[in-house]
Design a protein around this motif. Structure first.
Motif, PDB file in Angstrom:
ATOM      1  N   THR A 143       7.354  -1.016   8.155  1.00 23.42           N
ATOM      2  CA  THR A 143       7.242  -2.475   8.277  1.00 23.42           C
ATOM      3  C   THR A 143       8.602  -3.066   8.664  1.00 23.42           C
ATOM      4  O   THR A 143       8.800  -4.276   8.593  1.00 23.42           O
ATOM      5  CB  THR A 143       6.787  -3.106   6.934  1.00 23.42           C
ATOM      6  N   ASP A 200       0.866  -1.183   0.000  1.00 21.56           N
ATOM      7  CA  ASP A 200       0.000   0.000   0.000  1.00 21.56           C
ATOM      8  C   ASP A 200       0.907   1.238   0.000  1.00 21.56           C
ATOM      9  O   ASP A 200       1.393   1.664   1.040  1.00 21.56           O
ATOM     10  CB  ASP A 200      -0.886  -0.020   1.262  1.00 21.56           C
ATOM     11  N   ASN A 204       0.323   4.424  -0.577  1.00 20.13           N
ATOM     12  CA  ASN A 204      -0.163   5.611   0.152  1.00 20.13           C
ATOM     13  C   ASN A 204       0.143   5.491   1.640  1.00 20.13           C
ATOM     14  O   ASN A 204       0.554   6.450   2.283  1.00 20.13           O
ATOM     15  CB  ASN A 204      -1.670   5.800  -0.050  1.00 20.13           C
ATOM     16  N   LEU A 205      -0.073   4.286   2.167  1.00 25.00           N
ATOM     17  CA  LEU A 205       0.206   4.039   3.590  1.00 25.00           C
ATOM     18  C   LEU A 205       1.711   4.161   3.858  1.00 25.00           C
ATOM     19  O   LEU A 205       2.136   4.771   4.846  1.00 25.00           O
ATOM     20  CB  LEU A 205      -0.284   2.638   3.962  1.00 25.00           C
ATOM     21  N   GLN A 249       3.084   7.561   4.356  1.00 27.91           N
ATOM     22  CA  GLN A 249       2.732   8.292   5.588  1.00 27.91           C
ATOM     23  C   GLN A 249       3.888   8.250   6.582  1.00 27.91           C
ATOM     24  O   GLN A 249       4.440   7.183   6.854  1.00 27.91           O
ATOM     25  CB  GLN A 249       1.495   7.670   6.243  1.00 27.91           C
ATOM     26  N   TYR A 293       4.767   5.345   9.415  1.00 31.82           N
ATOM     27  CA  TYR A 293       4.388   3.974   9.058  1.00 31.82           C
ATOM     28  C   TYR A 293       5.637   3.203   8.631  1.00 31.82           C
ATOM     29  O   TYR A 293       6.406   3.665   7.799  1.00 31.82           O
ATOM     30  CB  TYR A 293       3.354   3.966   7.927  1.00 31.82           C
TER      31      TYR A 293
END
Lengths: 142, 113
Positions: free
Chosen positions: A95, A84, A86-87, A90, A93
């Motif tokens: 991982t 994602d 867009n995520l 941000q 955000y």
């Protein structure tokens, strides 16, 4: 001036030489007399993209073209892709795994730092295929 | 005030030999998130971080900070010192906390004005 072209290999999960490509490009720009502000913006954007490829992309390649008006940087990897975008764009955000966070990375600021410092940012990503981050910084802002 | 003068004045240990100890100190910034530090550290800053891995030297080099300060006598990895030598980054350390170091440096810079 003629276009200066450089290609670098970005190793996977090897933090001993991560940042070498950015460091090399910074040196070239400084030697060319590019303004310190542009050198800094380029260095930050490229380093973040390089580190992302090390952490998330199983390493990759950096292709750099410098002409009299701008620098174009393409960081490509054959990693898992960004699910994602867009995520991921941000701020905050991330991982990144804990092992990466313990080194001071993984704050979720990489892509937003690239966006802030690049004049043009274009990201191509495909799940299980990889990600290409295209960064352009102009030497003189319009 | 140079890095060397600052270290001498405040009793900070100079870890490596580098021409960068003659860089001028104009500010101080404390942060352990490397991306954040990279965006915010200004040329001439003493950058304080508890991290001692190789990436610290890359960020210091890219931001052109005056030097890196490792607080609270945290051990610095040998390979980091070697990389600092290669890249011409001055490394300092001391027993004090990041907050106290910020206070001391800002006070010293204020007194210079």
């Amino acid at each position: 001036m003629s276009t200066i072209v450089r290609d670098y290999t970005i190793p996977a999960n090897d933090f001993t030489i991560a940042g070498e490509a950015s460091s090399s490009v910074r040196k070239i720009l400084s030697q060319l007399g590019v303004s310190p502000d542009v050198v800094k913006r380029t260095s930050i954007a490229m380093y973040e993209a390089e580190i992302n490829a090390v952490i998330h992309g199983n390493g990759g390649m950096a292709h750099v073209e410098i002409d009299k008006n701008k620098i174009y940087i393409r960081i490509s990897d054959e990693g898992p892709g960004i699910a994602d975008l867009n995520l991921a764009m941000q701020e905050g955000y991330s991982t990144a795994p804990d092992s990466i966070r313990e080194m001071g990375f993984g704050a979720g600021m990489g892509l937003s730092n690239i966006k802030k410092n690049a004049d043009v940012l274009d990201i191509e990503t495909e799940i299980n295929k990889g990600t290409i981050v295209n960064i352009t910084v102009f030497f003189k802002r319009e | 005030m140079t890095v060397k003068e600052l270290a001498q004045m405040l009793g900070y240990k100079i870890i490596n030999k580098s021409d960068s100890i003659n860089k001028k100190v104009t500010g101080v910034y404390a942060c352990d998130l490397l991306s954040h530090a990279m965006a915010k550290v200004n040329e001439g800053d003493v950058w304080i971080t508890v991290h001692t891995n190789l990436n610290v030297i890359a960020v210091a080099s890219l931001t052109n900070c005056a030097c890196v300060m490792i607080p609270e006598n945290i051990d610095i990895e040998d390979q980091t010192v070697e990389r600092a030598n290669e890249k011409g980054v001055a490394l300092l350390s001391c027993s004090k906390s990041s907050a106290l170091i910020c206070y001391e440096i800002l006070s010293a810079l204020k007194d210079m004005r």
